[in-house]
Design an enzyme around this catalytic site. Structure first.
Site, PDB file in Angstrom:
ATOM      1  CE  LYS A   1       8.083   3.223   5.100  1.00 39.55           C
ATOM      2  NZ  LYS A   1       7.295   4.457   5.261  1.00 39.55           N
TER       3      LYS A   1
ATOM      4  NE  ARG B   1       0.246   2.524  -3.659  1.00 39.53           N
ATOM      5  CZ  ARG B   1       0.984   3.301  -2.873  1.00 39.53           C
ATOM      6  NH1 ARG B   1       2.187   2.907  -2.523  1.00 39.53           N
ATOM      7  NH2 ARG B   1       0.535   4.455  -2.441  1.00 39.53           N
TER       8      ARG B   1
ATOM      9  CB  THR C   1       0.407   6.944   3.602  1.00 42.39           C
ATOM     10  OG1 THR C   1       0.304   6.572   2.232  1.00 42.39           O
ATOM     11  CG2 THR C   1       1.846   7.283   3.899  1.00 42.39           C
TER      12      THR C   1
ATOM     13  NE  ARG D   1       1.786   1.948   5.819  1.00 42.97           N
ATOM     14  CZ  ARG D   1       1.959   2.437   4.603  1.00 42.97           C
ATOM     15  NH1 ARG D   1       0.911   2.823   3.876  1.00 42.97           N
ATOM     16  NH2 ARG D   1       3.163   2.564   4.098  1.00 42.97           N
TER      17      ARG D   1
ATOM     18  CG  ASN E   1       4.253   4.548   7.078  1.00 45.91           C
ATOM     19  OD1 ASN E   1       5.411   4.147   7.006  1.00 45.91           O
ATOM     20  ND2 ASN E   1       3.725   5.346   6.181  1.00 45.91           N
TER      21      ASN E   1
ATOM     22  CG  HIS F   1       7.995   2.394   0.299  1.00 47.12           C
ATOM     23  ND1 HIS F   1       7.366   3.554  -0.076  1.00 47.12           N
ATOM     24  CD2 HIS F   1       8.635   1.931  -0.801  1.00 47.12           C
ATOM     25  CE1 HIS F   1       7.621   3.786  -1.354  1.00 47.12           C
ATOM     26  NE2 HIS F   1       8.393   2.819  -1.818  1.00 47.12           N
TER      27      HIS F   1
END
Length: 147
Positions: free
Chosen positions: A3, A81, A87, A98, A118, A121
Site C-alpha cells: 500500500k 496472511r 489487519t 505489520r 496497515n 493487503h
C-alpha cells in the site's frame, strides 16, 4: 498489494524479502498509480457496506503508488496472511510485517476518520485472489497460473 504508506516509507524490498524468505515465489510484480476506478473495484464489497469508506479510500490510495504482486507457493494465501499479521497493526505480532513496521491502529484511524495505514493487503481466499488479479492484471491468464 503493498500500500501507499509502505511505498512512501521505502518498505517494498523489506516486505518482499519476508515473502521470499518464507520460500514463496513472487511470480509477477507491477508498480502502479492507483486510480479511483481500480481501488473502488478492489474494495467494492466494503463500499457497499459502508458509505463513509469512499472518502477514506480516495485519500489513502487514489493517485498514489502501490506495488502489486502475484505470489505462488504451497498454501500461499494462508502463509502470506500469517506473514502479514493482523489487519490492525497495533494487534499484530512483532514477527509479522505489520508488527515490525506498522505505526497505526484502527482506533487512531477511526478517531481521524481515515483508512488505517496497515502497509499491505492480501487476498483471503483463492476466489478473492482471482477476482483481485483480474482487476489489477486483466491481461494475466489466471487459468495458466493456477492450473
Amino acid at each position: 498489494m503493498i500500500k501507499p504508506d509502505a511505498v512512501e516509507r521505502k518498505l517494498i524490498y523489506p516486505i518482499l524479502n519476508v515473502i521470499f524468505e518464507e520460500g514463496l515465489c513472487v511470480c509477477f510484480i507491477s508498480e502502479r498509480i492507483a486510480s479511483s476506478d481500480l481501488i473502488f473495484k478492489h474494495y467494492q464489497e466494503h463500499l457497499i457496506a459502508n458509505n463513509d469508506i469512499e472518502k477514506r479510500l480516495r485519500e489513502y490510495y487514489v493517485d498514489k503508488t502501490v506495488v502489486l504482486a502475484i505470489i505462488k507457493g504451497d498454501n500461499a494465501i494462508n502463509r502470506v496472511r500469517k506473514l502479514i499479521g493482523s489487519t490492525d497493526p497495533s494487534l499484530s505480532s512483532k514477527e509479522s510485517i505489520r508488527g515490525k513496521w506498522g505505526m497505526d491502529s484502527f482506533l487512531q484511524a477511526e478517531k481521524e476518520n481515515r483508512s488505517c495505514r496497515n502497509l499491505i493487503h492480501s487476498a483471503d481466499s483463492l476466489s478473492n485472489a482471482i477476482r483481485e488479479i483480474k482487476i489489477w492484471f486483466p491481461e494475466f491468464n489466471i487459468h495458466n497460473f493456477i492450473a
